[in-house]
Design an enzyme around this catalytic site. Structure first.
Site, PDB file in Angstrom:
ATOM      1  N   GLN A  17      34.512  29.944  54.379  1.00 24.04           N
ATOM      2  CA  GLN A  17      35.372  30.693  55.209  1.00 24.04           C
ATOM      3  C   GLN A  17      36.104  31.807  54.322  1.00 24.04           C
ATOM      4  OE1 GLN A  17      38.243  27.911  57.039  1.00 24.04           O
ATOM      5  NE2 GLN A  17      39.754  28.602  55.604  1.00 24.04           N
ATOM      6  N   ASP A  56      33.527  19.805  45.894  1.00 22.51           N
ATOM      7  CA  ASP A  56      35.242  19.662  45.923  1.00 22.51           C
ATOM      8  C   ASP A  56      35.281  20.130  44.398  1.00 22.51           C
ATOM      9  OD1 ASP A  56      37.701  18.890  45.498  1.00 22.51           O
ATOM     10  OD2 ASP A  56      37.557  16.831  46.454  1.00 22.51           O
ATOM     11  N   TYR A 145      52.410  29.734  43.479  1.00 25.39           N
ATOM     12  CA  TYR A 145      51.235  30.414  43.820  1.00 25.39           C
ATOM     13  C   TYR A 145      51.120  31.577  42.385  1.00 25.39           C
ATOM     14  CZ  TYR A 145      47.655  33.296  45.899  1.00 25.39           C
ATOM     15  OH  TYR A 145      46.518  33.917  46.588  1.00 25.39           O
ATOM     16  N   LYS A 149      48.203  32.066  39.792  1.00 25.39           N
ATOM     17  CA  LYS A 149      47.433  33.185  39.696  1.00 25.39           C
ATOM     18  C   LYS A 149      47.392  34.034  38.520  1.00 25.39           C
ATOM     19  CE  LYS A 149      45.285  32.446  43.552  1.00 25.39           C
ATOM     20  NZ  LYS A 149      43.643  31.969  43.657  1.00 25.39           N
ATOM     21  N   VAL A 178      44.614  39.747  52.618  1.00 23.02           N
ATOM     22  CA  VAL A 178      43.253  39.849  53.102  1.00 23.02           C
ATOM     23  C   VAL A 178      43.220  38.965  54.363  1.00 23.02           C
ATOM     24  CG1 VAL A 178      40.902  39.528  52.407  1.00 23.02           C
ATOM     25  CG2 VAL A 178      42.746  39.973  50.670  1.00 23.02           C
ATOM     26  N   PRO A 181      41.162  32.887  57.523  1.00 22.94           N
ATOM     27  CA  PRO A 181      41.884  31.736  58.249  1.00 22.94           C
ATOM     28  C   PRO A 181      43.046  31.445  57.791  1.00 22.94           C
ATOM     29  CG  PRO A 181      39.328  31.435  58.149  1.00 22.94           C
ATOM     30  CD  PRO A 181      39.765  32.690  57.235  1.00 22.94           C
ATOM     31  N   SER A 182      43.137  31.132  56.379  1.00 23.89           N
ATOM     32  CA  SER A 182      44.448  30.583  55.962  1.00 23.89           C
ATOM     33  C   SER A 182      45.561  31.573  56.000  1.00 23.89           C
ATOM     34  CB  SER A 182      44.287  30.071  54.514  1.00 23.89           C
ATOM     35  OG  SER A 182      44.002  31.229  53.593  1.00 23.89           O
ATOM     36  N   ARG A 186      49.126  30.837  57.626  1.00 20.33           N
ATOM     37  CA  ARG A 186      50.353  31.052  57.085  1.00 20.33           C
ATOM     38  C   ARG A 186      51.403  31.730  57.989  1.00 20.33           C
ATOM     39  NH1 ARG A 186      47.052  31.688  52.580  1.00 20.33           N
ATOM     40  NH2 ARG A 186      46.813  33.574  52.781  1.00 20.33           N
ATOM     41  N   ARG A 203      54.096  45.828  54.182  1.00 20.51           N
ATOM     42  CA  ARG A 203      54.203  45.822  52.488  1.00 20.51           C
ATOM     43  C   ARG A 203      52.942  46.563  51.923  1.00 20.51           C
ATOM     44  NH1 ARG A 203      54.121  39.280  51.244  1.00 20.51           N
ATOM     45  NH2 ARG A 203      51.500  39.097  51.196  1.00 20.51           N
TER      46      ARG A 203
HETATM   47  P1  NAD Z   1      40.854  30.386  52.992  1.00 19.97           P
HETATM   48  O1  NAD Z   1      42.222  30.120  52.338  1.00 19.97           O
HETATM   49  O2  NAD Z   1      40.752  30.741  54.399  1.00 19.97           O
HETATM   50  O3  NAD Z   1      39.802  29.414  52.614  1.00 19.97           O
HETATM   51  C1  NAD Z   1      39.648  28.721  51.468  1.00 19.97           C
HETATM   52  C2  NAD Z   1      38.405  27.672  51.544  1.00 19.97           C
HETATM   53  O4  NAD Z   1      38.614  26.882  50.220  1.00 19.97           O
HETATM   54  C3  NAD Z   1      37.986  26.849  52.596  1.00 19.97           C
HETATM   55  O5  NAD Z   1      36.734  27.357  53.142  1.00 19.97           O
HETATM   56  C4  NAD Z   1      38.319  25.484  52.090  1.00 19.97           C
HETATM   57  O6  NAD Z   1      37.550  24.491  52.721  1.00 19.97           O
HETATM   58  C5  NAD Z   1      37.776  25.803  50.517  1.00 19.97           C
HETATM   59  N1  NAD Z   1      38.585  24.714  49.682  1.00 19.97           N
HETATM   60  C6  NAD Z   1      39.844  24.274  49.877  1.00 19.97           C
HETATM   61  N2  NAD Z   1      39.769  23.236  49.002  1.00 19.97           N
HETATM   62  C7  NAD Z   1      38.812  23.189  48.456  1.00 19.97           C
HETATM   63  C8  NAD Z   1      38.228  22.359  47.330  1.00 19.97           C
HETATM   64  N3  NAD Z   1      38.942  21.235  46.556  1.00 19.97           N
HETATM   65  N4  NAD Z   1      37.148  22.498  46.846  1.00 19.97           N
HETATM   66  C9  NAD Z   1      36.206  23.245  47.279  1.00 19.97           C
HETATM   67  N5  NAD Z   1      36.656  24.267  48.315  1.00 19.97           N
HETATM   68  C10 NAD Z   1      37.908  23.929  48.678  1.00 19.97           C
HETATM   69  O7  NAD Z   1      40.179  31.685  52.324  1.00 19.97           O
HETATM   70  P2  NAD Z   1      41.038  33.156  51.593  1.00 19.97           P
HETATM   71  O8  NAD Z   1      42.206  33.350  52.182  1.00 19.97           O
HETATM   72  O9  NAD Z   1      40.074  34.309  51.582  1.00 19.97           O
HETATM   73  O10 NAD Z   1      41.337  32.855  49.931  1.00 19.97           O
HETATM   74  C11 NAD Z   1      40.292  32.616  49.118  1.00 19.97           C
HETATM   75  C12 NAD Z   1      40.910  32.866  47.735  1.00 19.97           C
HETATM   76  O11 NAD Z   1      41.403  34.085  47.542  1.00 19.97           O
HETATM   77  C13 NAD Z   1      41.970  32.013  47.152  1.00 19.97           C
HETATM   78  O12 NAD Z   1      41.831  31.643  45.884  1.00 19.97           O
HETATM   79  C14 NAD Z   1      43.146  32.662  47.657  1.00 19.97           C
HETATM   80  O13 NAD Z   1      44.190  32.472  46.858  1.00 19.97           O
HETATM   81  C15 NAD Z   1      42.627  33.822  47.182  1.00 19.97           C
HETATM   82  N6  NAD Z   1      43.455  35.234  47.736  1.00 19.97           N
HETATM   83  C16 NAD Z   1      43.614  35.418  49.093  1.00 19.97           C
HETATM   84  C17 NAD Z   1      44.653  36.551  49.645  1.00 19.97           C
HETATM   85  C18 NAD Z   1      44.591  36.393  51.161  1.00 19.97           C
HETATM   86  O14 NAD Z   1      45.379  37.032  51.492  1.00 19.97           O
HETATM   87  N7  NAD Z   1      43.712  35.862  51.797  1.00 19.97           N
HETATM   88  C19 NAD Z   1      44.991  37.115  48.688  1.00 19.97           C
HETATM   89  C20 NAD Z   1      44.866  37.021  47.456  1.00 19.97           C
HETATM   90  C21 NAD Z   1      44.245  36.045  47.174  1.00 19.97           C
END
Ligand code: NAD
Length: 241
Positions: A17, A56, A145, A149, A178, A181-182, A186, A203
């Site tokens: 996702q 995992d 976080y 990062k 971005v 789903p997560s 949040r 923001r």
């Molecule tokens: P998300 O958080 O919605 O999905 C995360 C995915 O990670 C899920 O499919 C979950 O099953 C998988 N996952 C969780 N634990 C796992 C594990 N132990 N092993 C393998 N897979 C695992 O996706 P997102 O929000 O697009 O975030 C993806 C990345 O982008 C993350 O590193 C996040 O920190 C980073 N990020 C996201 C945003 C944002 O606003 N969404 C902004 C900056 C950075």
């Protein structure tokens, strides 16, 4: 954007996702042979055009097994990560350990599994998912976080420096907010989804939240862009301005 990754084997973590999924789809469109991995097998099952594997990234044995079965990996996109909310006073030892394990150590595990093959072949691209919430920008209630990062940026620059002469490039992506789903989880967890969403949009100077496909395009670019390494590539709607 259009890049040709025909003949390239790309391994993506967290591809069920969000940004990981959009990136797996974008790599397929670019012609790559994609191995999309995640914990969530039902999410992986709805991807088309990819090989998929349950992985995992917290589990070293699982990382070693999946990477061994992947075949030669030309591009590794370390996308798995997790947002811990709160200040420096709000985290337990267990939460701190989990955040570093998932956001940082998992990337090291993945790199240790695929980098030797890249070095043997004299080429490879590693892309690590960081965030603007890191050493780029201080963001309220994102202490653990942001700390993890920021570590991803240190890891990225270190790998880039150590392996540049071996033909390996390593870059990081630093998104702003971005759609995923997560993110929705949040926003809902605040108890007032609409207000929280409006605050997150406010923001972003560009006036909107990014689509996952926009970040995926940057991942494809970093796989293809042969003259960039060791950089934190911000894609944040102007948030860090
Ligand atoms: P998300 O958080 O919605 O999905 C995360 C995915 O990670 C899920 O499919 C979950 O099953 C998988 N996952 C969780 N634990 C796992 C594990 N132990 N092993 C393998 N897979 C695992 O996706 P997102 O929000 O697009 O975030 C993806 C990345 O982008 C993350 O590193 C996040 O920190 C980073 N990020 C996201 C945003 C944002 O606003 N969404 C902004 C900056 C950075």
């Amino acid at each position: 954007m259009s890049f040709d990754l025909t003949g390239q084997r790309v391994l993506v973590t967290a591809a069920a996702q969000g940004i990981g999924r959009a990136s797996a789809e974008a790599f397929v469109r670019a012609g790559a042979s994609v191995l999309a991995t995640d914990l969530n097998e039902s999410g992986l099952a709805t991807l088309t055009g990819c090989d998929t594997a349950r992985l995992d990234v917290l589990n070293a044995a699982s990382v070693a097994q999946v990477c061994a079965q992947a075949g030669p990996v030309d591009v590794l996109f370390n996308c798995a990560g997790f947002v811990h909310g709160g200040t420096v006073l709000d985290c337990t030892e267990d939460e701190l350990d989990f955040a570093f394990d998932l956001n940082v150590k998992s990337m090291i595990r993945m790199v240790q599994a695929v980098l030797p093959g890249m070095v043997d072949r004299g080429s490879g691209a590693i892309i690590n998912m960081s965030s603007v919430a890191s050493s780029v920008k201080g963001v309220p209630n994102r202490c653990v976080y942001s700390t993890t990062k920021a570590a991803v940026l240190g890891l990225t620059k270190s790998i880039a420096a150590d392996y540049v002469a071996s033909g390996i490039r390593c870059n990081a992506i630093c998104p702003g907010t971005v759609q995923s789903p997560s993110l929705d989880d949040r926003l809902a967890a605040t108890g007032d989804y609409d207000t929280a969403r409006a605050d997150f949009i406010a923001r972003q100077p560009l006036g909107r939240i990014a689509e996952a496909s926009e970040i995926a395009d940057l991942a494809v670019y970093l796989a293809a862009a042969t003259y960039t390494t060791g950089q934190a590539h911000c894609i944040d709607g102007g948030w860090a301005l």
